[in-house]
Design an enzyme around this catalytic site. Structure first.
Site, PDB file in Angstrom:
ATOM      1  N   ALA A  10     144.873  90.401 -21.820  1.00 50.75           N
ATOM      2  CA  ALA A  10     145.972  91.066 -21.101  1.00 50.75           C
ATOM      3  C   ALA A  10     146.617  92.215 -21.853  1.00 50.75           C
ATOM      4  O   ALA A  10     147.646  92.730 -21.412  1.00 50.75           O
ATOM      5  CB  ALA A  10     147.041  90.025 -20.740  1.00 50.75           C
ATOM      6  N   ASN A  60     141.277  83.748 -29.457  1.00 52.50           N
ATOM      7  CA  ASN A  60     139.864  84.080 -29.319  1.00 52.50           C
ATOM      8  C   ASN A  60     139.304  83.063 -28.334  1.00 52.50           C
ATOM      9  O   ASN A  60     139.108  81.898 -28.682  1.00 52.50           O
ATOM     10  CB  ASN A  60     139.147  83.995 -30.660  1.00 52.50           C
ATOM     11  CG  ASN A  60     137.669  84.358 -30.547  1.00 52.50           C
ATOM     12  OD1 ASN A  60     137.107  84.436 -29.456  1.00 52.50           O
ATOM     13  ND2 ASN A  60     137.015  84.564 -31.679  1.00 52.50           N
ATOM     14  N   VAL A  61     139.081  83.479 -27.100  1.00 54.65           N
ATOM     15  CA  VAL A  61     138.716  82.523 -26.053  1.00 54.65           C
ATOM     16  C   VAL A  61     137.379  81.835 -26.307  1.00 54.65           C
ATOM     17  O   VAL A  61     137.094  80.788 -25.705  1.00 54.65           O
ATOM     18  CB  VAL A  61     138.690  83.195 -24.663  1.00 54.65           C
ATOM     19  CG1 VAL A  61     140.078  83.685 -24.278  1.00 54.65           C
ATOM     20  CG2 VAL A  61     137.663  84.316 -24.594  1.00 54.65           C
ATOM     21  N   ASN A  87     140.422  86.541 -17.613  1.00 53.06           N
ATOM     22  CA  ASN A  87     140.086  87.959 -17.537  1.00 53.06           C
ATOM     23  C   ASN A  87     139.409  88.490 -18.802  1.00 53.06           C
ATOM     24  O   ASN A  87     138.738  89.517 -18.751  1.00 53.06           O
ATOM     25  CB  ASN A  87     141.356  88.776 -17.262  1.00 53.06           C
ATOM     26  CG  ASN A  87     141.134  90.257 -17.410  1.00 53.06           C
ATOM     27  OD1 ASN A  87     140.512  90.902 -16.573  1.00 53.06           O
ATOM     28  ND2 ASN A  87     141.633  90.822 -18.518  1.00 53.06           N
ATOM     29  N   SER A 139     132.398  90.354 -11.640  1.00 54.86           N
ATOM     30  CA  SER A 139     132.061  91.771 -11.481  1.00 54.86           C
ATOM     31  C   SER A 139     131.094  91.895 -10.316  1.00 54.86           C
ATOM     32  O   SER A 139     130.370  90.942  -9.985  1.00 54.86           O
ATOM     33  CB  SER A 139     131.396  92.307 -12.748  1.00 54.86           C
ATOM     34  OG  SER A 139     130.766  93.558 -12.516  1.00 54.86           O
ATOM     35  N   TYR A 152     125.350  91.026 -19.336  1.00 58.98           N
ATOM     36  CA  TYR A 152     126.667  91.110 -18.688  1.00 58.98           C
ATOM     37  C   TYR A 152     126.581  90.584 -17.258  1.00 58.98           C
ATOM     38  O   TYR A 152     127.412  89.780 -16.818  1.00 58.98           O
ATOM     39  CB  TYR A 152     127.140  92.564 -18.699  1.00 58.98           C
ATOM     40  CG  TYR A 152     128.484  92.800 -18.045  1.00 58.98           C
ATOM     41  CD1 TYR A 152     129.670  92.564 -18.741  1.00 58.98           C
ATOM     42  CD2 TYR A 152     128.574  93.262 -16.729  1.00 58.98           C
ATOM     43  CE1 TYR A 152     130.904  92.788 -18.149  1.00 58.98           C
ATOM     44  CE2 TYR A 152     129.798  93.499 -16.129  1.00 58.98           C
ATOM     45  CZ  TYR A 152     130.962  93.259 -16.836  1.00 58.98           C
ATOM     46  OH  TYR A 152     132.181  93.486 -16.245  1.00 58.98           O
ATOM     47  N   ALA A 154     124.390  88.536 -15.982  1.00 63.48           N
ATOM     48  CA  ALA A 154     124.117  87.098 -15.981  1.00 63.48           C
ATOM     49  C   ALA A 154     125.370  86.287 -16.282  1.00 63.48           C
ATOM     50  O   ALA A 154     125.628  85.254 -15.651  1.00 63.48           O
ATOM     51  CB  ALA A 154     123.022  86.778 -17.006  1.00 63.48           C
ATOM     52  N   LYS A 156     128.507  87.234 -15.787  1.00 64.09           N
ATOM     53  CA  LYS A 156     129.424  87.360 -14.657  1.00 64.09           C
ATOM     54  C   LYS A 156     128.945  86.549 -13.456  1.00 64.09           C
ATOM     55  O   LYS A 156     129.756  86.021 -12.681  1.00 64.09           O
ATOM     56  CB  LYS A 156     129.587  88.830 -14.276  1.00 64.09           C
ATOM     57  CG  LYS A 156     130.390  89.647 -15.297  1.00 64.09           C
ATOM     58  CD  LYS A 156     131.790  89.104 -15.489  1.00 64.09           C
ATOM     59  CE  LYS A 156     132.691  90.087 -16.224  1.00 64.09           C
ATOM     60  NZ  LYS A 156     134.065  89.567 -16.424  1.00 64.09           N
TER      61      LYS A 156
END
Length: 244
Positions: A10, A60-61, A87, A139, A152, A154, A156
């Protein structure tokens, strides 16, 4: 609203726009960032200046302990998480044949493992309260795929599958789980694109422009609102008609 919303990634771009929109709606916003604390603090100041409540949190997710610490801190500072916006993400354009194993793994760690870890921490309290809202940011490339962005796309796409399955599992607990799939949006993730590349993308978009972070934020704003209480397991495309 007096509900707590956690927004990952964010500090800028789409995440900052989402945090700002939710803050304007009266939610207590946890503005999560990985490294850009100053930008996250600026987002918080803007929300507070507009009469809202926002606090920055580092996370750090992709790391389990970091995510666990985040939700513990949010609970102690703002209250239990009632709205979760997954996000946080990274992007990379590269030929599939040139991808390293570490690049593939990192893409899935941030997008998919990160969403998994955050959902796992947020859900117990949502289930106990019989209410919750989860929105995952995918996406349009997760819907149709993109050349030179296989990893990317794959990752998403995996978020879309996760959204649909989790929506079915958590529906009986009064929790909705939805997905927003942005199209070509003018953010830092497009910094590697030339002005000519951006112009081509705009020309290929039926609405003849690139999207803005605020366009995406409005979709998220809707999905967490009372107006969307009977919507779950859906993928909302915010792409100007690029993918239909």
């Amino acid at each position: 609203m007096e509900k707590t919303a956690v927004v990952t990634g964010a500090s800028r771009g789409i995440g900052a726009a989402i945090a700002t929109a939710l803050g304007a709606d009266g939610y207590r916003v946890a503005v999560c960032y990985r490294s850009q604390r100053e930008k996250a603090e600026a987002v918080c100041r803007a929300i507070v200046a507009n009469g809202g409540t926002a606090v920055p949190f580092q996370v750090n997710v992709a790391e389990e302990e970091s995510v666990q610490r985040l939700f513990r801190q949010v609970r102690e500072t703002l209250g239990p998480t009632e709205i979760l916006i997954n996000n946080a993400g990274i992007a990379q354009q590269k030929l599939f044949s040139d991808l390293s194993t570490s690049e593939w793994d990192e893409m899935f760690a941030v997008h998919v493992r990160g969403a998994f870890l955050c959902c796992r921490e947020a859900l117990p309290e949502m289930i106990r309260r019989k209410w919750g809202r989860i929105v995952n940011l995918s996406s349009m490339w997760g819907q149709v795929g993109a050349s030179c962005e296989v990893h990317y796309s794959a990752a998403k796409a995996a978020l879309i599958g996760m959204t649909k399955a989790l929506a079915q599992e958590e529906g009986p607990s009064g929790i909705t789980v939805n997905c927003v799939a942005p199209g070509a949006v003018e953010t830092d993730m497009m910094r590697s694109f030339s002005q000519e590349d951006k112009a081509v993308l705009a020309d290929e978009t039926p609405l003849c422009r690139l999207g803005t972070p605020e366009d995406v934020a409005q979709a998220v704003r809707f999905l967490v609102s009372p107006a969307a209480s009977f919507i779950t397991g859906q993928v909302l495309g915010v792409n100007g008609g690029f993918v239909i």
